[in-house]
Design an enzyme around this catalytic site. Structure first.
Site, PDB file in Angstrom:
ATOM      1  N   ILE A 132      43.197  12.802  44.471  1.00  0.00           N
ATOM      2  CA  ILE A 132      42.339  12.085  43.545  1.00  0.00           C
ATOM      3  C   ILE A 132      40.891  12.524  43.746  1.00  0.00           C
ATOM      4  CG2 ILE A 132      41.884  10.121  45.065  1.00  0.00           C
ATOM      5  CD1 ILE A 132      42.304   8.327  42.550  1.00  0.00           C
ATOM      6  N   GLY A 133      40.099  12.517  42.672  1.00  0.00           N
ATOM      7  CA  GLY A 133      38.695  12.895  42.793  1.00  0.00           C
ATOM      8  C   GLY A 133      38.306  13.965  41.795  1.00  0.00           C
ATOM      9  N   MET A 185      37.194  17.083  42.197  1.00  0.00           N
ATOM     10  CA  MET A 185      37.637  18.468  42.387  1.00  0.00           C
ATOM     11  C   MET A 185      39.104  18.665  41.988  1.00  0.00           C
ATOM     12  SD  MET A 185      36.529  20.894  45.544  1.00  0.00           S
ATOM     13  CE  MET A 185      34.798  20.783  45.104  1.00  0.00           C
ATOM     14  N   GLU A 204      52.107  12.563  45.563  1.00  0.00           N
ATOM     15  CA  GLU A 204      51.949  11.212  46.116  1.00  0.00           C
ATOM     16  C   GLU A 204      51.406  10.278  45.044  1.00  0.00           C
ATOM     17  OE1 GLU A 204      49.920  10.717  49.999  1.00  0.00           O
ATOM     18  OE2 GLU A 204      48.440   9.580  48.854  1.00  0.00           O
ATOM     19  N   VAL A 264      36.058  15.976  53.832  1.00  0.00           N
ATOM     20  CA  VAL A 264      34.684  15.505  54.049  1.00  0.00           C
ATOM     21  C   VAL A 264      33.913  16.549  54.838  1.00  0.00           C
ATOM     22  CG1 VAL A 264      33.245  13.710  55.097  1.00  0.00           C
ATOM     23  CG2 VAL A 264      35.414  13.088  53.998  1.00  0.00           C
ATOM     24  N   GLY A 292      48.670  11.138  52.623  1.00  0.00           N
ATOM     25  CA  GLY A 292      49.738  12.136  52.755  1.00  0.00           C
ATOM     26  C   GLY A 292      49.222  13.543  52.951  1.00  0.00           C
TER      27      GLY A 292
END
Length: 447
Positions: free
Chosen positions: A220-221, A223, A244, A319, A342
């Site tokens: 998710i996000g 990128m 996932e 991160v 995951g």
């Protein structure tokens, strides 16, 4: 069996359901967009009567009313399997705690570890004629949770899509103790991520490495969303999905005609996922869609099942990364951000897949809260940082400055490759750090 009659016998008010919870109880509180609403409001009114009640769930989109009603955390605390920004704030306030885990193991926790809930509450789709409540876009671990809970309470929401699947996607009325008819709130729709030029550049590097017939996992996000859009606009075809979390990017790719699943070795022709969160368009797409398969997370995230899909492509973000190749995707130093989820399962499973590739992607720099630009690449991770994927597991690393394969390299060769995709303004500083760590040789040349 007369399921409607049984339904009426078990039908309760939210207030009656909330009264089941006792001091000291562990209460599993659904998952993501199926966290209870009406019962939560009723429980909030009882906060003063209770102490040491522990609510447990994850990926919250708002603070539960019961937690909000106890601002000091003296009566009720939150325990997260995976943190959203909401839960991160609760942890910072001392009212919440994270449970470290590999997400694929979660269903086993209920049977093998002392994680049995006294009460399990979850939002579900309306009961069908066979007596089943569908778990909607949150199959994940909820069926297993219900198998071991002392009391099972469902909150019916007519806006929850019926997500077809295999074992673990539905809950039979015979397992349920109480039924509450909710207020039918619309499911949470997170803002669609906006991709930057950097995201788009990283996405293109990755798409160039994907071939038709591959099986996809996206995180998710912004990128991963950029990667999804790039795939939708590419010449790729006959892609599969085994993931996932199911996100809007998959809908975009499917509507572009890129997904058939014809080359999947498991669940051929179906898009497999553990839970979903996104726009109403996504929920409508999943509703009663036989081309999608909702499944328990110990199936979707099992390394063996991932590896069984040929040409598996796993795409996740980070991160920070250090010069040894250690990937931190969970914290900013000591400050907690999300969780392991995951990532390691998909990193390992993709690499073990025949023709598979695992990508860790990120921008080379980030602005801190003071507006200062800093490198995401560090000689060593900051104190308190969590290693999500180890230096032995990382495969491909991607930034706006390129893509490198880190498998099978010595410490100095791996270090050199990592620095080659760092921001040029920080490369000399990283080289000095590498020299101090004795993983740099003067003969090395960045390519």
């Amino acid at each position: 069996m007369d399921f409607e009659r049984e339904y009426q016998q078990k039908l309760s008010t939210a207030e009656q359901a909330a009264k089941v919870i006792k001091c000291g109880d562990w209460v599993d509180y659904g998952w993501a967009v199926t966290t209870p609403e009406k019962i939560d409001t009723a429980l909030a009114k009882r906060v003063g009567e209770l102490h040491d009640v522990k609510l447990r769930g994850g990926v919250l989109n708002k603070i539960p009313a019961a937690i909000e009603a106890d601002p000091t955390g003296e009566h009720i605390s939150w325990h997260s399997w995976h943190c959203s920004g909401v839960e991160r704030k609760l942890i910072e306030d001392g009212r919440g705690f994270y449970v470290p885990m590999r997400y694929s193991e979660l269903p086993r926790y209920y049977h093998k570890v002392d994680c049995k809930p006294n009460v399990a509450i979850m939002q579900v789709a309306p009961m069908d004629k066979h007596g089943y409540f569908n778990l909607g876009p949150s199959a994940s671990h909820l069926h297993t949770c219900a198998e071991v809970a002392d009391v099972i309470i469902v909150e019916v929401n007519h806006n929850i899509p019926r997500c077809l699947g295999g074992s673990g996607a539905d809950l039979h009325i015979s397992m349920v103790d109480m039924i509450v008819e909710g207020d039918n709130p619309a499911l949470f729709e997170p803002p669609l991520p906006k991709s930057s030029e950097i995201d788009l550049k990283v996405a293109q590097y990755i798409v160039n490495e994907i071939k038709s017939g591959s099986c996809l996992q996206l995180g998710i996000g912004a990128m991963p969303s950029a990667v999804g859009s790039a795939i939708a606009q590419s010449d790729l075809k006959d892609l599969g999905v085994h993931t996932e979390i199911y996100v809007d990017s998959f809908v975009e790719i499917a509507e572009a005609g890129k997904i058939t699943g014809k080359y999947k070795n498991l669940n051929k022709f179906r898009q497999t996922y553990a839970f979903a969160m996104g726009s109403k368009k996504l929920y409508d797409f999943l509703d009663n869609n036989p081309g999608c398969l909702s499944a328990s997370v110990d199936y979707t995230n099992d390394i063996a099942n991932i590896a069984a899909q040929d040409n598996f492509v796993s795409i996740n973000s980070a991160v920070d990364i250090d010069l040894f190749g250690q990937v931190n995707s969970e914290s900013s130093g000591k400050r907690h951000i999300s969780g392991a989820g995951g990532q390691l399962d998909f990193v390992m499973g993709a690499y073990l897949s025949k023709g598979g590739k695992s990508f860790i992607c990120c921008s080379s720099t980030v602005k801190d809260k003071n507006g200062e630009v800093r490198s995401r690449f560090l000689p060593t991770l900051k104190e308190g940082s969590i290693v999500t994927a180890t230096r032995a597991n990382i495969h491909y690393l991607v930034t706006e400055y390129g893509i490198v394969n880190l498998k099978g390299l010595s410490t100095w060769a791996k270090c050199e490759k990592i620095i080659s995709v760092a921001h040029p303004d920080f490369r000399d500083e990283l080289i000095r750090g590498a020299e101090e760590l004795k993983i740099w040789r003067r003969s090395n040349k960045l390519k």
